[in-house]
Motif scaffolding. Structure first.
Motif, PDB file in Angstrom:
ATOM      1  N   ARG A 447     -25.601  41.051  33.476  1.00 55.34           N
ATOM      2  CA  ARG A 447     -24.462  40.135  33.342  1.00 55.34           C
ATOM      3  C   ARG A 447     -23.153  40.856  33.663  1.00 55.34           C
ATOM      4  O   ARG A 447     -22.302  40.333  34.396  1.00 55.34           O
ATOM      5  CB  ARG A 447     -24.443  39.570  31.930  1.00 55.34           C
ATOM      6  CG  ARG A 447     -23.318  38.580  31.635  1.00 55.34           C
ATOM      7  CD  ARG A 447     -23.353  38.249  30.149  1.00 55.34           C
ATOM      8  NE  ARG A 447     -22.284  37.355  29.768  1.00 55.34           N
ATOM      9  CZ  ARG A 447     -22.399  36.038  29.676  1.00 55.34           C
ATOM     10  NH1 ARG A 447     -23.553  35.454  29.970  1.00 55.34           N
ATOM     11  NH2 ARG A 447     -21.386  35.288  29.297  1.00 55.34           N
ATOM     12  N   ASN A 448     -23.001  42.058  33.121  1.00 56.01           N
ATOM     13  CA  ASN A 448     -21.794  42.835  33.420  1.00 56.01           C
ATOM     14  C   ASN A 448     -21.817  43.390  34.837  1.00 56.01           C
ATOM     15  O   ASN A 448     -20.756  43.565  35.460  1.00 56.01           O
ATOM     16  CB  ASN A 448     -21.656  43.978  32.412  1.00 56.01           C
ATOM     17  CG  ASN A 448     -21.278  43.496  31.029  1.00 56.01           C
ATOM     18  OD1 ASN A 448     -20.108  43.263  30.724  1.00 56.01           O
ATOM     19  ND2 ASN A 448     -22.267  43.317  30.169  1.00 56.01           N
ATOM     20  N   ALA A 449     -23.015  43.661  35.355  1.00 54.28           N
ATOM     21  CA  ALA A 449     -23.115  44.114  36.741  1.00 54.28           C
ATOM     22  C   ALA A 449     -22.666  43.023  37.708  1.00 54.28           C
ATOM     23  O   ALA A 449     -22.035  43.312  38.733  1.00 54.28           O
ATOM     24  CB  ALA A 449     -24.553  44.546  37.044  1.00 54.28           C
ATOM     25  N   TYR A 450     -22.982  41.765  37.391  1.00 53.35           N
ATOM     26  CA  TYR A 450     -22.538  40.661  38.244  1.00 53.35           C
ATOM     27  C   TYR A 450     -21.009  40.564  38.270  1.00 53.35           C
ATOM     28  O   TYR A 450     -20.418  40.208  39.298  1.00 53.35           O
ATOM     29  CB  TYR A 450     -23.137  39.341  37.761  1.00 53.35           C
ATOM     30  CG  TYR A 450     -24.639  39.282  37.856  1.00 53.35           C
ATOM     31  CD1 TYR A 450     -25.309  39.870  38.918  1.00 53.35           C
ATOM     32  CD2 TYR A 450     -25.400  38.642  36.877  1.00 53.35           C
ATOM     33  CE1 TYR A 450     -26.690  39.819  39.006  1.00 53.35           C
ATOM     34  CE2 TYR A 450     -26.780  38.578  36.962  1.00 53.35           C
ATOM     35  CZ  TYR A 450     -27.425  39.180  38.027  1.00 53.35           C
ATOM     36  OH  TYR A 450     -28.791  39.126  38.112  1.00 53.35           O
ATOM     37  N   ILE A 451     -20.379  40.900  37.155  1.00 59.50           N
ATOM     38  CA  ILE A 451     -18.915  40.899  37.120  1.00 59.50           C
ATOM     39  C   ILE A 451     -18.372  41.985  38.046  1.00 59.50           C
ATOM     40  O   ILE A 451     -17.416  41.769  38.801  1.00 59.50           O
ATOM     41  CB  ILE A 451     -18.409  41.096  35.684  1.00 59.50           C
ATOM     42  CG1 ILE A 451     -18.887  39.953  34.780  1.00 59.50           C
ATOM     43  CG2 ILE A 451     -16.886  41.176  35.644  1.00 59.50           C
ATOM     44  CD1 ILE A 451     -18.538  40.127  33.316  1.00 59.50           C
ATOM     45  N   GLU A 452     -18.993  43.183  37.998  1.00 57.63           N
ATOM     46  CA  GLU A 452     -18.564  44.266  38.891  1.00 57.63           C
ATOM     47  C   GLU A 452     -18.810  43.907  40.358  1.00 57.63           C
ATOM     48  O   GLU A 452     -18.009  44.248  41.238  1.00 57.63           O
ATOM     49  CB  GLU A 452     -19.309  45.554  38.530  1.00 57.63           C
ATOM     50  CG  GLU A 452     -18.972  46.119  37.168  1.00 57.63           C
ATOM     51  CD  GLU A 452     -17.578  46.727  37.125  1.00 57.63           C
ATOM     52  OE1 GLU A 452     -16.960  46.876  38.187  1.00 57.63           O
ATOM     53  OE2 GLU A 452     -17.108  47.042  36.016  1.00 57.63           O
ATOM     54  N   ILE A 453     -19.908  43.202  40.607  1.00 54.21           N
ATOM     55  CA  ILE A 453     -20.186  42.754  41.976  1.00 54.21           C
ATOM     56  C   ILE A 453     -19.097  41.793  42.449  1.00 54.21           C
ATOM     57  O   ILE A 453     -18.620  41.875  43.591  1.00 54.21           O
ATOM     58  CB  ILE A 453     -21.570  42.082  42.040  1.00 54.21           C
ATOM     59  CG1 ILE A 453     -22.677  43.123  41.854  1.00 54.21           C
ATOM     60  CG2 ILE A 453     -21.758  41.337  43.359  1.00 54.21           C
ATOM     61  CD1 ILE A 453     -24.057  42.524  41.711  1.00 54.21           C
TER      62      ILE A 453
END
Length: 586
Positions: A447-453
């Protein structure tokens, strides 16, 4: 005659002049005015102070590199995973074609179960009884269409209850629509309240929890000591050991909560500020509230397709050499394949929503002049389709694999004789516990990786690495946000559902004739409550994702900027929080 610039101090003077330029540029962007009218040039006094006396210069000489991370050039990421995802979908299409050719809906009928031939159409048999239909079947069909017993009579049965509910649904469905509209209005009001009164709501909840802990502690201590006078009868008076245990647990938890609240006062203030910023973001980009509707529609289509496939897979049968119907071995593989495909597709849709919402909110955060925001949701969706589908497919594949392994562990346990015994049950329980924790961690990290993406356009693995570093370096902040923030949002959902259910009760009650009572209407009220929870979850989940995105943007902003040479992108409220906490370690 041109005046040559005098540059005493070299880099130090340049840094001072950069600070002045940044200050004026940030003031111009915050006021929404063009840079040339608000900044134009630094004043002569400021230029003299910085040691740079010169004539009229171009504006570009004073404009610093203040572009946000979203303005960086993007490119397609995780292309291999996207190709694999496409090949997998093509393969599933071939499997679906095979299942549709060899499966038969008619075999789902009880009379045709286990027959390799094609029986009569199940749907036609239920709706249009043929002359060959027996009296028993005709009575059952009539019972499903027409209710023959009053709901309140002694001879009523569950069939009458559901028949009555179905009949009343055809008449009272507008009331369910009213309940959905009420839930929609309450959700909008709740998001506004979270923005305007987030501080009051959060501190009230903390006070209520601590008060409840004090009350529970006092109750158990009263039970343990037997205090209360002769008029107070306590049924647990003889269980002093249990009462002492409860008193110690409640007292310890309450004291810990009180001390933690005092120690984390600054972090709680950050949660309050993030909730306010989330309200501003949703108000500035209201189109994000529509995103869950598209996700849900796609999820419904996916559920429908894979449910049909699951039913047809169970009807695949062939005659063997002895003219007996047998299920081929491929049916078992089709079951697992269908389940895994469903998990991957559903997680893929959820991940797409996360990336789109995070992209829209992060664009709002990293845009200095909010009047020039444009259509952030549309831009985010375009970035998803053009650059990030491979990363989304990769992340959703990992989550789906963990969920699928959990299912396999339980399936293996059920196939073992006697559940594998005590040792097998213990081993499976440990595996389930580990996989449950792994599932929660992977979902949270992705979920947080999608934000960084959405912010940087990274691939999934670099984005997950960066998100993990942020999580570990801000563990206490995240713990506060996830505990207090999630609890507040959960209470918001429950409040919306409770108020909608109460309104629905009065709506259905008002439509009853004199002397009638609620019978089949309770099922309709339950349907309205479920829909109300679904509507509230759509709104609150977007609010939750907005809070998480703003927090990640906040961490990235403080990491890439210093507030002087490189001005922050964050709002003045968050900057005030940074200044107030600058000399405190939190």
């Amino acid at each position: 005659m041109a005046i040559k610039p005098i540059i005493p101090g070299g880099a130090i003077v340049a840094q001072r002049h950069q600070i002045i330029a940044n200050k004026h540029y940030y003031m111009a962007a915050s006021s929404g005015e063009p840079f040339s009218t608000s900044f134009a040039y630094a004043s002569r006094e400021e230029l003299e102070e910085s040691g740079r006396m010169c004539g009229r210069r171009r504006e570009s000489d004073h404009i610093p590199a203040l572009r946000g991370p979203l303005e960086k050039k993007r490119k397609c990421r995780d292309v291999i995973c996207l190709v694999f995802f496409g090949i997998f979908l093509i393969f599933m299409g071939v499997v679906a074609g095979y299942v549709f050719v060899h499966g038969r809906f008619s075999r789902l009928n009880v009379d045709n179960w286990g027959k390799c031939g094609d029986g009569p159409d199940l749907q036609l048999q239920q709706l249009k009884p043929s002359p060959l239909t027996t009296n028993r079947q005709t009575d059952a069909i009539q019972m499903s269409i027409k209710m023959t017993t009053a709901p309140g009579s002694k001879d009523s049965n569950p069939t009458d209850f559901f028949s009555d509910a179905a009949l009343k649904f055809s008449v009272s469905w507008p009331n369910i629509v009213y309940m959905c509209l009420i839930a929609l209005g309450l959700s909008l009001v709740m998001t506004g309240m979270l923005r305007a009164f987030s501080g009051i709501i959060i501190w009230i909840i903390i006070a209520v929890v601590i008060t409840a802990g004090v009350a529970g502690s006092c109750f158990f201590w009263i039970v343990y000591t037997g205090f209360g006078g002769p008029d107070v009868e306590i049924s647990w008076h003889d269980h002093k050991g249990l009462a002492l245990l409860g008193a110690v647990i409640f007292s310890t938890i309450t004291a810990a909560l009180f001390l933690v609240t005092l120690a984390m006062k600054k972090r709680i203030a950050l949660v309050v500020r993030l909730f306010k910023e989330a309200g501003k973001a949703v108000h500035a980009v209201p189109s994000v509230l529509i995103q869950p509707a598209w996700t849900v529609l796609c999820q419904i289509v996916v559920i429908y397709i894979f449910a049909i496939l699951a039913l047809l897979i169970e009807t695949i049968q062939f005659e063997d050499d002895r003219n007996e119907c047998q299920k081929p071995t491929s049916v078992t593989y089709f079951r697992f394949l269908n389940l895994f495909a469903f998990l991957w597709m559903s997680q893929f849709l959820v991940a797409c929503q996360h990336v789109v919402v995070a992209g829209a909110i992060s664009r709002w955060f990293f845009t200095r002049n909010k009047k020039q925001l444009g259509s952030p949701l549309l831009i985010s969706f375009q970035n998803l389709v053009r650059y990030h589908l491979g990363s989304v497919a990769f992340g959703s594949l990992i989550v789906a694999l963990v969920k699928f392994i959990r299912y396999l562990v339980n399936a293996i346990k059920n196939r073992l004789p006697n559940g594998g015994g005590k040792i097998g049950a213990l081993f499976v329980a440990c595996c389930n516990c580990f996989l449950w924790c792994l599932d929660k961690f992977i979902k949270y990290l992705s979920r947080n990786a999608y934000i960084e993406i959405a912010i940087y356009g990274y691939g999934f693995c670099p984005a997950a690495k960066r998100a993990f570093n942020i999580i570990t370096s801000n563990a206490l902040r995240l713990a506060t946000i996830n505990s207090i923030g999630d609890f507040v949002l959960f209470l918001a959902k429950i409040t919306i559902v409770a108020l909608t259910t109460l309104c629905g009760y009065y709506i259905f009650q008002a439509n009853l004739s004199e002397g009638e009572t609620l019978e089949g209407e309770w099922g309709l009220i339950g349907i309205g409550a479920v829909l109300a929870y679904f509507i509230s979850h759509c709104f609150i989940s977007i609010y939750e994702m907005t809070v998480d995105t703003i927090f990640i943007c906040f961490c990235e902003d403080t990491k890439m900027n210093d507030g002087d040479l490189k001005p922050y992108f964050m709002s003045k409220g968050l900057m005030e929080f940074i200044k107030a906490s600058k000399h405190e370690k939190y």
